[in-house]
Design a protein around this motif. Structure first.
Motif: not given
Length: 281
Positions: A224-235, A248-251, A275-281
């Motif tokens: 499970w990897n999260l970068r900013g608002r982007n969540l990736a699940i590798h399986s 808020a959803e990220v938190l 976190v809101s300031a780096v959602l798409d970083s």
């Protein structure tokens, strides 16, 4: 290696934190089991640097306090620092090594030596193992022999080491291709040098840990990897990607999926704002 002989190396609390109740004899089996338990329980995360809190103290008291007692995560200096204290206290011989991250590096410039890994020797054995519980989304999920050449299977992907100057390069087989992750020296690094590296990556204005949010946790069957608002699940060779709506959803994901105690950070409103300031970083 000399381990601090004080109560700050709280083995019972660590074993409870990672949910481990097996043997603590310094064997290869114990080493593998502890790495797996650590991977599944203590998330890779950089919330402190993101919030302007430097990671400067890598002593046992500080690392046990944050990652064990306060139930937070951390990055390589904290994760491998903690693991080094635990393994040393259990009777393994531990050396801290320094590396340079080359994964996804498209620049010809030499990257800074800002990654920490462990060389771990089991009592009665001559050949050390590479242990790294702090490389984020591509963290080793099993110890591998510190031996160049052979492909070595972990709980997840195959890895291999190749010789590089006075050390090694670690590579992982990802989607059928060998990808270089980092190069590292075999010279042991004193704690003062590791603290300088940690200070740099947790405070430098261009550091990825200062300008973006990176979180990872490893389950038995997925990464499970999260970068900013982007969540990736590798399986199972497949990747599912989700884009979270707002900070808020990220938190919520940080607490519910990654198990990070955000109450430890104080004002949730300030965390959400950052976190809101780096959602798409």
């Amino acid at each position: 290696m000399t381990i601090e002989a004080n109560a700050s190396v709280d083995l019972a609390a660590y074993l409870d934190r990672v949910g481990y109740s097996g043997s603590t004899e310094p064997t290869v089996s114990t080493l593998r089991s502890l790495v797996a338990a650590h991977n599944k329980s203590i998330p890779f995360e950089n919330v402190d640097p993101l919030m302007g809190v430097p990671v400067a103290d890598l002593g046992s008291a500080a690392l046990f306090d944050k990652l064990v007692h306060r139930r937070r995560g951390g990055y390589c200096y904290e994760q491998n620092g903690l693991m080094g204290y635990v393994l040393g206290a259990l009777g393994f011989d531990v050396k801290h090594l320094a590396g340079r991250v080359v994964w996804m590096n498209t620049s010809n410039n030499l990257p800074a030596q800002t990654h920490e890994v462990l060389s771990v020797t089991v009592p009665g054995e001559d050949e050390p193992w590479l242990v790294d519980v702090g490389f984020g989304g591509q963290t080793l999920t099993s110890p591998i022999r510190l031996d160049a050449g052979p492909v070595q299977q972990t709980r997840h992907e195959p890895y291999r080491l190749t010789r590089h100057e006075d050390g090694y390069r670690l590579e992982a087989e990802i989607r059928g291709e060998w990808q270089p992750l980092y190069i590292f020296t075999t010279r042991p690094q004193p704690q003062i040098d590791r603290e300088v590296g940690s200070w740099y990556v947790s405070t430098h204005p261009a550091s990825t840990f200062v300008v973006g949010l990176s979180v990872a946790l490893i389950a038995d069957d997925a990464r499970w990897n999260l970068r900013g608002r982007n969540l990736a699940i590798h399986s199972g060779g497949r990747t599912e990607k989700r884009q979270l709506g707002d900070a808020a959803e990220v938190l919520d994901v940080l607490t519910e999926r990654f198990g990070i105690d955000l109450d430890d950070l104080g004002d949730r409103t300030e965390v959400e704002k950052r976190v809101s300031a780096v959602l798409d970083s």
